[in-house]
Design a protein around this motif. Structure first.
Motif, PDB file in Angstrom:
ATOM      1  N   LEU A   1       0.835  -1.198   0.000  1.00 15.64           N
ATOM      2  CA  LEU A   1       0.000   0.000   0.000  1.00 15.64           C
ATOM      3  C   LEU A   1       0.872   1.251   0.000  1.00 15.64           C
ATOM      4  O   LEU A   1       0.613   2.213  -0.752  1.00 15.64           O
ATOM      5  CB  LEU A   1      -0.929  -0.007   1.217  1.00 15.64           C
ATOM      6  N   GLY A   2       1.909   1.245   0.813  1.00 17.23           N
ATOM      7  CA  GLY A   2       2.791   2.406   0.871  1.00 17.23           C
ATOM      8  C   GLY A   2       3.496   2.652  -0.450  1.00 17.23           C
ATOM      9  O   GLY A   2       3.626   3.812  -0.903  1.00 17.23           O
ATOM     10  N   LEU A   3       3.978   1.580  -1.097  1.00 15.70           N
ATOM     11  CA  LEU A   3       4.658   1.733  -2.382  1.00 15.70           C
ATOM     12  C   LEU A   3       3.696   2.275  -3.438  1.00 15.70           C
ATOM     13  O   LEU A   3       4.053   3.174  -4.230  1.00 15.70           O
ATOM     14  CB  LEU A   3       5.239   0.383  -2.828  1.00 15.70           C
ATOM     15  N   ASN A   4       2.498   1.726  -3.500  1.00 17.51           N
ATOM     16  CA  ASN A   4       1.524   2.174  -4.492  1.00 17.51           C
ATOM     17  C   ASN A   4       1.181   3.648  -4.314  1.00 17.51           C
ATOM     18  O   ASN A   4       1.125   4.420  -5.284  1.00 17.51           O
ATOM     19  CB  ASN A   4       0.258   1.328  -4.410  1.00 17.51           C
ATOM     20  N   LEU A   5       0.901   4.021  -3.083  1.00 13.88           N
ATOM     21  CA  LEU A   5       0.550   5.419  -2.832  1.00 13.88           C
ATOM     22  C   LEU A   5       1.749   6.326  -3.088  1.00 13.88           C
ATOM     23  O   LEU A   5       1.603   7.449  -3.602  1.00 13.88           O
ATOM     24  CB  LEU A   5       0.047   5.586  -1.401  1.00 13.88           C
ATOM     25  N   GLY A   6       2.932   5.829  -2.732  1.00 19.01           N
ATOM     26  CA  GLY A   6       4.131   6.633  -2.964  1.00 19.01           C
ATOM     27  C   GLY A   6       4.431   6.834  -4.431  1.00 19.01           C
ATOM     28  O   GLY A   6       4.993   7.876  -4.828  1.00 19.01           O
TER      29      GLY A   6
ATOM     30  N   ASN B   1      -0.156   5.832  -7.518  1.00 16.97           N
ATOM     31  CA  ASN B   1      -1.249   5.019  -8.049  1.00 16.97           C
ATOM     32  C   ASN B   1      -2.583   5.463  -7.471  1.00 16.97           C
ATOM     33  O   ASN B   1      -2.647   6.143  -6.426  1.00 16.97           O
ATOM     34  CB  ASN B   1      -1.015   3.541  -7.745  1.00 16.97           C
ATOM     35  N   ASP B   2      -3.650   5.049  -8.163  1.00 15.74           N
ATOM     36  CA  ASP B   2      -4.998   5.388  -7.711  1.00 15.74           C
ATOM     37  C   ASP B   2      -5.220   4.884  -6.292  1.00 15.74           C
ATOM     38  O   ASP B   2      -4.875   3.742  -5.948  1.00 15.74           O
ATOM     39  CB  ASP B   2      -6.017   4.762  -8.667  1.00 15.74           C
ATOM     40  N   VAL B   3      -5.791   5.737  -5.435  1.00 14.21           N
ATOM     41  CA  VAL B   3      -5.977   5.393  -4.014  1.00 14.21           C
ATOM     42  C   VAL B   3      -6.920   4.200  -3.857  1.00 14.21           C
ATOM     43  O   VAL B   3      -6.641   3.261  -3.097  1.00 14.21           O
ATOM     44  CB  VAL B   3      -6.504   6.613  -3.236  1.00 14.21           C
ATOM     45  N   ALA B   4      -8.047   4.219  -4.586  1.00 12.77           N
ATOM     46  CA  ALA B   4      -9.008   3.109  -4.466  1.00 12.77           C
ATOM     47  C   ALA B   4      -8.372   1.793  -4.914  1.00 12.77           C
ATOM     48  O   ALA B   4      -8.550   0.751  -4.284  1.00 12.77           O
ATOM     49  CB  ALA B   4     -10.250   3.413  -5.294  1.00 12.77           C
ATOM     50  N   TYR B   5      -7.618   1.862  -6.019  1.00 12.45           N
ATOM     51  CA  TYR B   5      -6.947   0.648  -6.495  1.00 12.45           C
ATOM     52  C   TYR B   5      -5.921   0.165  -5.472  1.00 12.45           C
ATOM     53  O   TYR B   5      -5.814  -1.038  -5.196  1.00 12.45           O
ATOM     54  CB  TYR B   5      -6.279   0.929  -7.835  1.00 12.45           C
TER      55      TYR B   5
ATOM     56  N   ALA C   1      -4.211  -3.773  -1.496  1.00 13.58           N
ATOM     57  CA  ALA C   1      -3.738  -4.057  -0.134  1.00 13.58           C
ATOM     58  C   ALA C   1      -4.724  -4.966   0.594  1.00 13.58           C
ATOM     59  O   ALA C   1      -4.330  -5.874   1.340  1.00 13.58           O
ATOM     60  CB  ALA C   1      -3.547  -2.748   0.634  1.00 13.58           C
ATOM     61  N   LEU C   2      -6.014  -4.707   0.372  1.00 14.00           N
ATOM     62  CA  LEU C   2      -7.028  -5.575   0.990  1.00 14.00           C
ATOM     63  C   LEU C   2      -6.918  -7.001   0.454  1.00 14.00           C
ATOM     64  O   LEU C   2      -7.043  -7.980   1.206  1.00 14.00           O
ATOM     65  CB  LEU C   2      -8.418  -5.006   0.724  1.00 14.00           C
TER      66      LEU C   2
ATOM     67  N   ALA D   1     -15.158  -5.474  -3.415  1.00 14.12           N
ATOM     68  CA  ALA D   1     -14.080  -4.512  -3.648  1.00 14.12           C
ATOM     69  C   ALA D   1     -13.600  -4.497  -5.092  1.00 14.12           C
ATOM     70  O   ALA D   1     -12.768  -3.653  -5.460  1.00 14.12           O
ATOM     71  CB  ALA D   1     -12.901  -4.828  -2.732  1.00 14.12           C
ATOM     72  N   ALA D   2     -14.076  -5.389  -5.930  1.00 15.05           N
ATOM     73  CA  ALA D   2     -13.575  -5.509  -7.306  1.00 15.05           C
ATOM     74  C   ALA D   2     -13.687  -4.228  -8.107  1.00 15.05           C
ATOM     75  O   ALA D   2     -12.755  -3.870  -8.856  1.00 15.05           O
ATOM     76  CB  ALA D   2     -14.294  -6.652  -8.018  1.00 15.05           C
ATOM     77  N   PRO D   3     -14.774  -3.468  -8.034  1.00 23.15           N
ATOM     78  CA  PRO D   3     -14.880  -2.267  -8.888  1.00 23.15           C
ATOM     79  C   PRO D   3     -13.947  -1.141  -8.499  1.00 23.15           C
ATOM     80  O   PRO D   3     -13.790  -0.183  -9.264  1.00 23.15           O
ATOM     81  CB  PRO D   3     -16.347  -1.839  -8.707  1.00 23.15           C
ATOM     82  N   ALA D   4     -13.326  -1.205  -7.300  1.00 22.56           N
ATOM     83  CA  ALA D   4     -12.515  -0.087  -6.823  1.00 22.56           C
ATOM     84  C   ALA D   4     -11.354   0.183  -7.784  1.00 22.56           C
ATOM     85  O   ALA D   4     -10.581  -0.720  -8.114  1.00 22.56           O
ATOM     86  CB  ALA D   4     -11.991  -0.379  -5.421  1.00 22.56           C
TER      87      ALA D   4
END
Length: 511
Positions: A134-139, A142-146, A151-152, A215-218
């Motif tokens: 999650l940290g790498l993606n946000l850093g 990347n899209d927050v919802a994705y 991460a979920l 959570a799939a559509p996120a």
């Protein structure tokens, strides 16, 4: 009531536990559970897909591939580190098996904590990977919802790995549980109880798939969300297959012990009170297994007491004493009484060695018990070289007079057989019938069931008189008259005033 001490574990159980401790399959089970979790995460990413913007971005490798590679490396290192930690915990928790000794209470606790502690540690590693991804993606922007959805998904993969590890380890370790328990359950249902197994099965078979679908559509575009029907069907099909497999694993942990208990129950119903089931569960199932063993032990102890008690007082009296109907006092009952007394027992004691006298008396009394028992009677007491047999009370016998007379004739044949191998051996038998007081006589803390009345005295006097007659058997007119067809086998041989009585007794002997 005392419970028999538990027998030491069998050799094959020790061998099975030692082999299990060396078995690489346990390590492979843990690795396979983590691989299954990783496969679930990868499948979710492939089936649901990445956001459309990810494919057009020039930084696709940095935003998507790099975090995935970091996660894979992290999980691989986690598996290696956890494997080393797990080996050390195995040596600490199960070292007593190699030494073949009884585990200490703390070691027993570690044995049952092991699957649960290991499952929690596996989940912690996965949750750490989820936070890292999650940290790498946000850093990387990347899209927050994705990012949250991915991460979920990693966290759910960790939950799957953790729960599968727990269920499989709990099943694999049953022989070790059996050794640690030594026939007695701990009652610690919070560790591996039925509720926890069922909740884990529900979480993996229903909870995880539902969360994945929700959570799939996120993070997906409108066109991608419109095409989610097929991925959702795929996820649903996988959930059905996985849920079925997990339900089978969880149900076997309950069904298998119940099958063993049912088979053992049938053995108990068939009269086998030596059966004992293996206690290999620390929760509710283990309590049921241990309770079954205690129940069988109590039944065997009760049967032993009943048998021993019956040898002392007779089976009918034993049944009465073991029921709720036994109490002090007596009641007026119709009964027939047989009294048999050896002739010349004093001379026999002088001419034979003590052990020979005992052996001969045992043969004699065995014949008395056998003959009386075959006709529904019982021996009320042994009086040195004599025995008093009762027909009628306590259970009731409609034809007690005929039964007593038949017993006298059978017993006479047994005595004559003994006389052929032991010259000079003989006995006099008297039979009478009438009203007696039957019940428990004595003190509140020490009493016996017996019969008191004129027929008892008359039978004893008839036995004395019979010693002077060739037939060696005399019955009163009262018992012959009450015997029905059996009376036809007896002939009248006069009347006599017996010692201590105020009126004559009609005498009969076998015809």
């Amino acid at each position: 009531m005392s419970v028999r001490p538990e027998s030491p574990p069998a050799e094959d159980l020790w061998s099975e536990a030692e082999a299990l401790q060396r078995d690489v399959r346990i390590r492979l089970v843990i690795i396979a559970a983590n691989v299954a979790g990783a496969a679930l995460v990868a499948l979710e990413a492939v089936v649901v897909g990445l956001p459309a913007s990810s494919f057009n971005a020039p930084s696709f490798v940095r935003n998507n591939v790099l975090p995935a590679v970091v996660l894979v490396v992290y999980l691989a290192l986690a598996v290696l580190v956890e494997d080393g930690l797990n080996r050390r915990r195995l040596e600490r928790s199960f070292g007593w098996i190699g030494q073949r000794r009884e585990p200490e209470p703390a070691e027993v606790g570690e044995v049952f904590d092991y699957p649960w502690v290991l499952a929690r540690r596996i989940l912690a590693w996965w949750l750490g990977g989820s936070a890292l991804f999650l940290g790498l993606n946000l850093g990387f922007g990347n899209d927050v919802a994705y990012s949250l959805r991915t991460a979920l998904g990693i966290a759910l993969g960790g939950l799957t790995s953790s729960a599968v590890s727990f269920l499989l380890l709990e099943r694999y370790n049953r022989p070790i549980f059996a050794l640690a328990l030594a026939g007695e359950a701990t009652g610690r249902g919070g560790r591996i109880g039925l509720q926890r197994r069922l909740l884990l099965t529900w979480a993996l078979g229903a909870g995880v798939p539902v969360i994945v679908i929700v959570a799939a559509p996120a993070g997906l575009s409108a066109s991608q969300r419109a095409g989610l029907a097929v991925p959702v069907l795929i996820v649903g099909a996988i959930a059905l297959a996985v849920g079925f497999g997990l339900t089978m694993i969880a149900s076997r942990s309950v069904v298998d012990p119940i099958h063993v208990l049912r088979r053992s129950q049938r053995q108990v119903e068939d009269g086998d009170l030596t059966v004992e089931v293996r206690v290999d569960d620390g929760g509710e199932v283990g309590l049921l297994q241990a309770g079954f063993n205690r129940m069988v032990t109590a039944l065997a102890e009760r049967q032993r007491i009943r048998d021993l008690f019956g040898r002392h007082v007779g089976l009918e009296v034993a049944r009465l004493a073991l029921s709720d109907e036994s109490a002090m006092g007596g009641e007026l009952r119709d009964a027939s009484v047989l009294f048999v007394d050896l002739i010349g027992s004093t001379g026999m004691a002088q001419s034979l060695a003590p052990h020979e006298v005992v052996d001969l008396l045992n043969l004699f009394f065995s014949a008395v018990v056998r003959c009386a028992g075959e006709e529904g009677g019982w021996v009320n007491k042994f009086e040195g070289d004599a025995a008093l047999c009762v027909f009628g009370p306590p259970s009731g016998h409609d034809h007690h007079a005929a039964a007593a007379l038949r017993t006298a004739r059978k017993l006479r044949g047994e005595i004559e057989a003994l006389a052929r191998s032991h010259p000079g051996f003989d006995a006099g038998t008297g039979i009478s019938s009438g009203s007696v007081v039957a019940g428990n006589i004595g003190a509140e803390d020490r009493y016996e069931y017996t019969v008191i009345g004129d027929p008892v005295n008359e039978a004893a006097r008839l036995s004395e008189e019979a010693k002077q007659t060739p037939a060696r058997v005399l019955a009163s007119g009262a018992v012959v008259n009450a015997s029905g067809d059996e009376g036809g086998r007896w002939r009248h041989c006069g009347s006599r005033l017996l010692r201590g009585r105020d009126r004559e007794t009609e005498l009969y002997e076998p015809a």
